[in-house]
Design a protein around this motif. Structure first.
Motif, mmCIF file in Angstrom:
data_model
loop_
_atom_site.group_PDB
_atom_site.id
_atom_site.type_symbol
_atom_site.label_atom_id
_atom_site.label_comp_id
_atom_site.label_asym_id
_atom_site.label_seq_id
_atom_site.Cartn_x
_atom_site.Cartn_y
_atom_site.Cartn_z
ATOM 1 N N LEU A 117 0.822 -1.207 0.000
ATOM 2 C CA LEU A 117 0.000 0.000 0.000
ATOM 3 C C LEU A 117 0.857 1.259 0.000
ATOM 4 O O LEU A 117 0.494 2.269 -0.612
ATOM 5 C CB LEU A 117 -0.926 0.001 1.212
ATOM 6 N N ALA A 118 1.995 1.202 0.668
ATOM 7 C CA ALA A 118 2.866 2.373 0.760
ATOM 8 C C ALA A 118 3.549 2.689 -0.562
ATOM 9 O O ALA A 118 4.004 3.811 -0.778
ATOM 10 C CB ALA A 118 3.918 2.164 1.843
ATOM 11 N N GLU A 119 3.619 1.710 -1.450
ATOM 12 C CA GLU A 119 4.258 1.908 -2.748
ATOM 13 C C GLU A 119 3.359 2.605 -3.743
ATOM 14 O O GLU A 119 3.739 2.845 -4.883
ATOM 15 C CB GLU A 119 4.688 0.557 -3.338
ATOM 16 N N ASP A 120 2.138 2.929 -3.315
ATOM 17 C CA ASP A 120 1.145 3.489 -4.232
ATOM 18 C C ASP A 120 1.714 4.685 -4.985
ATOM 19 O O ASP A 120 1.820 4.684 -6.203
ATOM 20 C CB ASP A 120 -0.111 3.884 -3.443
ATOM 21 N N GLY A 121 2.052 5.737 -4.262
ATOM 22 C CA GLY A 121 2.694 6.883 -4.896
ATOM 23 C C GLY A 121 1.832 7.637 -5.876
ATOM 24 O O GLY A 121 2.336 8.380 -6.715
ATOM 25 N N ASP A 122 0.503 7.436 -5.813
ATOM 26 C CA ASP A 122 -0.383 8.071 -6.778
ATOM 27 C C ASP A 122 -1.120 9.276 -6.194
ATOM 28 O O ASP A 122 -2.102 9.746 -6.767
ATOM 29 C CB ASP A 122 -1.429 7.061 -7.282
ATOM 30 N N SER A 123 -0.670 9.799 -5.045
ATOM 31 C CA SER A 123 -1.392 10.885 -4.395
ATOM 32 C C SER A 123 -1.476 12.122 -5.272
ATOM 33 O O SER A 123 -2.515 12.795 -5.312
ATOM 34 C CB SER A 123 -0.737 11.226 -3.049
#
Length: 366
Positions: A117-123
């Motif tokens: 989940l922390a790898e999302d990086g799509d904020s």
């Protein structure tokens, strides 16, 4: 006698262990340090079923229970002005959750899920999409709405590709356990797969993946989409006021799946469908508004339907289906869904929006 007592105790202990089914204890220690949630309930949900609830006291809450095989749960709470939620794996051990920072850990699977989940990086992409949604609803014309929608779709495509690639890799690493099911659920949520692609992915998947509700539901939806795609014969729908076939058989028909509360639905009706009805009714086109997702009880749904017709000047035929039979039949997950059907019943096109609607009509009439 002593040996007999030992034997009886051993048998009793074995029976007790069997009756427990190998269950172990899970404990969730949670933090929700925000005044608006103080004294509110945090709910632990499995699918749509509430498993347990806990009160937020001094910014903390906790759950404790028995668990056999690990399962995917969601924690959520509704505050005074906002709602928070967090997925987690309910497994044996002490699970740590901070609902404000969306951090989970404490057990092996939750530590792994946190990394994913922390790898999302799509904020940044999400912020950009939120801007275009605001522009869409603030637009003063159909042209402005079209521009905002096009920009949103472009950014969403980038975000979807990123999420899909990450989830596919994560599934490959964890396909034999519940984390693989979670990853497959994320893949299904991207709307990137066709029915045949998902069938192929699931062909050698374990039952824990196949039986995960978001995955099995997506498979059913894609199957319905495949069976009602362009080139297939339409499937009839019976609403509370008649059948679709009664309205469209033998005619070129534009069918609009919509609801009164749906902003994009109202925009399509106002900007395109009402004008197209006035322009092409005399040339043999019939438009059918298929009201599918009204809210509230029967009286409220009826009132909402009548109001949207009056507000938008809708005079073309209507079919009301508030049971979601139509959306399940056609695999519709979002509205508006506008499709064009030939006089012989063949679906000519689906997912029509904006200028593409009239282009499809003109092509069919010619």
């Amino acid at each position: 006698m002593k040996r007999t007592i030992q034997t009886i105790c051993a048998v009793a202990l074995t029976a007790l262990m069997a009756s427990c089914g190998g269950e172990k204890t899970y404990k969730v220690d949670g933090m929700l340090d925000d005044a608006q949630f103080e004294g509110k309930q945090v709910y632990l949900v499995n699918g749509r079923d509430v498993v347990d609830s806990a009160l937020v006291t001094d910014g903390a809450f906790s759950f404790k229970g028995k668990v056999g095989e690990p399962w995917i749960g969601t924690l959520y709470a509704i505050g005074e002005t906002t709602q928070v939620q967090q997925d987690l794996i309910v497994e044996a051990g002490n699970i740590i959750v901070d609902l404000l920072t969306e951090h989970i850990g404490g057990t092996a699977m939750n530590d792994s899920l946190q990394l994913f989940l922390a790898e999302d990086g799509d904020s940044e992409l999400e912020d950009e999409m939120a801007t275009y949604i605001e522009q869409y609803y603030m637009a003063q014309s159909a042209a402005e709405r079209a521009v905002a929608e096009h920009k949103y779709d472009s950014v969403e495509a980038i975000a979807t590709t990123h999420t899909y690639d990450r989830a596919l890799a994560y599934y490959g690493d964890h396909r034999d356990n519940i984390l693989g099911a979670y990853a497959m659920g994320v893949l299904c949520g991207t709307d990137r797969m066709t029915y045949s692609q998902l069938v192929e992915l699931l062909s050698d998947a374990p039952e824990v993946v196949k039986n995960y509700k978001p995955v099995s539901s997506k498979l059913a939806q894609l199957k319905a989409l495949d069976e009602t795609s362009a080139g297939k014969h339409y499937t009839d729908i019976e609403g509370i006021n008649g059948k679709l076939s009664d309205l469209i058989d033998g005619k070129l028909a534009l069918v609009d799946f919509y609801a009164s509360w749906c902003g994009p639905c109202r925009a399509e009706i106002r900007d395109n469908l009402v004008p197209l009805w006035a322009k092409y009714e005399s040339k043999g086109l019939v438009i059918v508004g298929l009201n599918v997702w009204e809210r509230g009880d029967a009286e409220a749904r009826k009132a909402a339907h009548e109001k949207v017709m009056a507000d938008l000047g809708i005079t073309y035929p209507q079919l009301v289906d508030s049971t979601r039979t139509a959306t399940d039949t056609y695999g519709v997950m979002s509205i508006p869904q506008i499709m064009l059907i030939a006089p012989d019943g063949t679906i000519l096109a689906r997912d029509l929006r904006g200028a593409a609607i009239e282009e499809a009509i003109v092509k069919a009439l010619n």
